[in-house]
Design a protein around this motif. Sequence first.
Motif: not given
Length: 129
Positions: A29-31, A38-41, A47-56
């Motif tokens: 994550i770049l600043f 934290l910039k939106p992009e 978000d993708a990493a978090i979803e994977r972490l929470k489900t898999e």
Amino acid sequence: EAKVGEHEARLAKVEKGKFNYQKVGEAVILFDTGSYTLKPEESAKLDAAIERLKTEDRNAYIEVEGFADLRGSEKANRELGLRRAREVYNYIRDRGVALNRMMLFSQGEEHPVDTGLADNRRVVVTVVQ
């Protein structure tokens, strides 16, 4: 020989125990210069990493390491790295990842990458299992 055998037995326990882990994912994550916002992009990367972490990956943990470029004092860079890491840590926490699954570090200006100043203003989120 007894001490060697004892040492080898301890190593075997570590190899079989909870101390072994492997990296299963990473996001950088770049600043902006001097910023820990934290910039939106960059949020989209998380978000993708978090979803994977929470489900898999129920047995996975997250290491959040903050960095700064070489400009500024060592103390200021360590603090900036910590603020960046805390921003990402809080973002992940606010999306439902348990705090006991995360560790937070600041490297400051240590361990720079050779690709330029902009790439050193970063937080590295590593998923380990």
